[in-house]
Structure formats: structure tokens, C-alpha cells
Design an enzyme around this catalytic site. Sequence first.
Site, PDB file in Angstrom:
ATOM      1  N   MET A  30      68.501  96.157 106.247  1.00 34.94           N
ATOM      2  CA  MET A  30      67.647  95.923 105.066  1.00 34.94           C
ATOM      3  C   MET A  30      66.389  96.801 105.144  1.00 34.94           C
ATOM      4  SD  MET A  30      68.200  92.008 103.995  1.00 34.94           S
ATOM      5  CE  MET A  30      67.157  91.233 105.193  1.00 34.94           C
ATOM      6  N   HIS A  37      67.026  98.362 115.254  1.00 32.17           N
ATOM      7  CA  HIS A  37      67.986  99.039 114.371  1.00 32.17           C
ATOM      8  C   HIS A  37      68.444 100.359 115.000  1.00 32.17           C
ATOM      9  CE1 HIS A  37      65.545  96.806 111.165  1.00 32.17           C
ATOM     10  NE2 HIS A  37      66.761  96.361 110.975  1.00 32.17           N
ATOM     11  N   ASP A 151      71.069  88.400 115.276  1.00 30.80           N
ATOM     12  CA  ASP A 151      71.609  87.500 114.248  1.00 30.80           C
ATOM     13  C   ASP A 151      73.025  87.113 114.699  1.00 30.80           C
ATOM     14  OD1 ASP A 151      69.491  87.874 111.965  1.00 30.80           O
ATOM     15  OD2 ASP A 151      69.923  89.862 112.732  1.00 30.80           O
ATOM     16  N   SER A 187      61.961  93.097 111.433  1.00 27.43           N
ATOM     17  CA  SER A 187      61.178  93.717 110.349  1.00 27.43           C
ATOM     18  C   SER A 187      60.046  92.794 109.915  1.00 27.43           C
ATOM     19  CB  SER A 187      62.084  94.000 109.151  1.00 27.43           C
ATOM     20  OG  SER A 187      63.158  94.805 109.552  1.00 27.43           O
TER      21      SER A 187
HETATM   22  P1  AMP Z   1      68.251  93.586 109.204  1.00 24.45           P
HETATM   23  O1  AMP Z   1      67.690  94.871 108.693  1.00 24.45           O
HETATM   24  O2  AMP Z   1      67.237  92.634 109.727  1.00 24.45           O
HETATM   25  O3  AMP Z   1      69.227  92.950 108.229  1.00 24.45           O
HETATM   26  O4  AMP Z   1      69.121  93.968 110.473  1.00 24.45           O
HETATM   27  C1  AMP Z   1      70.134  94.920 110.407  1.00 24.45           C
HETATM   28  C2  AMP Z   1      70.940  94.859 111.678  1.00 24.45           C
HETATM   29  O5  AMP Z   1      70.089  95.128 112.787  1.00 24.45           O
HETATM   30  C3  AMP Z   1      71.562  93.466 111.925  1.00 24.45           C
HETATM   31  O6  AMP Z   1      72.862  93.632 112.464  1.00 24.45           O
HETATM   32  C4  AMP Z   1      70.621  92.869 112.924  1.00 24.45           C
HETATM   33  O7  AMP Z   1      71.220  91.883 113.750  1.00 24.45           O
HETATM   34  C5  AMP Z   1      70.213  94.084 113.729  1.00 24.45           C
HETATM   35  N1  AMP Z   1      68.941  93.846 114.401  1.00 24.45           N
HETATM   36  C6  AMP Z   1      67.778  93.431 113.853  1.00 24.45           C
HETATM   37  N2  AMP Z   1      66.840  93.266 114.799  1.00 24.45           N
HETATM   38  C7  AMP Z   1      67.434  93.578 115.977  1.00 24.45           C
HETATM   39  C8  AMP Z   1      66.986  93.602 117.338  1.00 24.45           C
HETATM   40  N3  AMP Z   1      65.748  93.247 117.682  1.00 24.45           N
HETATM   41  N4  AMP Z   1      67.858  93.985 118.293  1.00 24.45           N
HETATM   42  C9  AMP Z   1      69.130  94.329 117.974  1.00 24.45           C
HETATM   43  N5  AMP Z   1      69.604  94.324 116.716  1.00 24.45           N
HETATM   44  C10 AMP Z   1      68.771  93.955 115.730  1.00 24.45           C
END
Ligand code: AMP
Length: 282
Positions: A30, A37, A151, A187
Site C-alpha cells: 500500500m 517492504h 501480517d 507505514s
Molecule cells: P502494506 O504496505 O502494509 O500492505 O504491506 C505490504 C507487504 O509488506 C505485506 O505483505 C506486509 O506483510 C509486508 N510488510 C509490512 N511491514 C513489514 C515488516 N516490518 N517486515 C516484513 N514485511 C512487512
Amino acid sequence: MKKFNDKKALKHCLLEYKNKNKSIGFVPTMGALHKGHLSLIKKAKEKNDVVVVSIFVNPTQFDNVEDLKKYPKTLKNDIKLLESVSCDVLFSPSVEEIYADKIVSKKFIFDGLEHQMEGKFREGHFDGVGTIVNALFEIIEPNKAYFGQKDFQQLQIIKKMVKKKNLAIKIKGCPIFREKDGLAMSSRNVRLSKEQREIAPFIFKTLKKVRKKFGTKSVSEINEWVENQFKKQPLLELEYFTIAEEKTLETAQIKESNKKYRAFIAVFAGKIRLIDNIRLKN
Ligand code: AMP
């Protein structure tokens, strides 16, 4: 890096790679990218010929309007970060491009995974997640897709969706990337006040203590201990703490030696909701 907002143009570009037998790794996000990420993207780069990253703040997975409105948007900086890790393709569609004029999610059954934890506290969240990930999979048709264990419930749900739909996509779970003080990167962390940011590592510190206690204490003793820890923290409000079995995500009552467990937590720092989890050893 090639950039697309239009799904047809993206499909056309990816078809050229596929015709040359290039493997496609996909990382859905996102945006408001951070090192967590980037760790997924680096993993995808290692294992695939071409890496596609999507940036799309998916409205149907938010149960809270304010959270959606305030979700950080940093596209210019995201592009710089993506270029720094040699991402090949960025897909950042508009809401209309994905949903046309009907911003609603489809209904999914994930065999009960959707009713646990986040599913209890964020109504409709996993229907929204299923809808967007399925739509992106249909557009991109990757060989592999990368998701963070941050997640963990989402990761298990996507694995279930792929299995149920019999999709030819390998789902890869990647470890949680943390700040030096242990706070899981997110984020949403940029929205924390100075005081909230200072106290937030308490979440992971508590999880680490839970991991130690899991060897000697019962599940109910640990639950009570965690609740008491958070009662002493005025800046953090515990929404849930659960020890659950990894596969079914069902709350554990007693420990069984043949099962794998994780501790999951959701905490509010003011209006900002933070989640984290840790693998336990029995
Ligand atoms: P998001 O942008 O928050 O929807 O996350 C996109 C992807 O990045 C999802 O698969 C999350 O689980 C992963 N993600 C977010 N934060 C982390 C983190 N601290 N460590 C590893 N993966 C992450």
C-alpha cells in the site's frame, strides 16, 4: 523502472516477459515504503527474473474511514526506494482502475481463518484483502508472490485462497523487519507522536517475554500477565493478545507438542493501531 497505472498496458508489458520465459515475482503493497517492504522486494529479486511491485491503498480493506484518509502517501519517495533496489515494474493504479464505479469487496470463505483475531476486530477486512489480492493476481499472474509475516493472518489467508482457487502462484512468507529497538516496521509508525514512538517497542519486548514464559507457564497465565503489563502503560491500549496455532489460527487453550504456536497482538497508541507477532517454541 517501468511504471504503469493502466492494467491493460501492464498486462501487455508482462506478456512480453512471459513470452521470453522470464519468471515474475510480485510484491503487493500500500506504499509508504520502508525497509520491511524492501526486504520482500530484495527476496523477490533474488528468486525471479522480473519483479513487479504494486502500490495501491485498497479502500475496501479499511474498516475505519479516518485510518484510510490518514494512510501515508509518499509516491515520489517510494519510486526512489524502488529504484534503489532495482525493482523492474511499478503498478500504481487508481481506485477506478481496480473497482470501476463499484467500490465493494467480494465475499470469501477462508475456512475459518477469517474469523480469528483481525477478522474479529476489523469487520470485512479480509474480504477486502481477498478482493484486491485476487484482482492483482488476475492482472499480473505472477509465478511467486511475497508477503510479510508481520501480517501473519493475511499470509495464511492468501495461501488458503491460492489453494482453494487452485492458482499456479507460489506464496512466500518473509520475516518481520524491525527497527533497532524492536518495533516492527510499519507505514503507520510515522504517525506516532514522539512519546508514542518511544514507548512502542514495549510491544515487542512483551512478546519476547511471552516467548520465554511459554516454556514454563500456561496459556491463561501468560494471557493474564500480558493484560496486566498493558494496564501499566497509559499510552498503549491492548486490543487483543492471543496465542494461536499457526495453521488454523485458533486460540490455544492448552499446548500440544505436535503443533506450532505464535503469539499475536494488536495495540492502539492513541488512534494508531499497531500489530505484531512472534513464533513460540513449546
Ligand atoms: P502494506 O504496505 O502494509 O500492505 O504491506 C505490504 C507487504 O509488506 C505485506 O505483505 C506486509 O506483510 C509486508 N510488510 C509490512 N511491514 C513489514 C515488516 N516490518 N517486515 C516484513 N514485511 C512487512
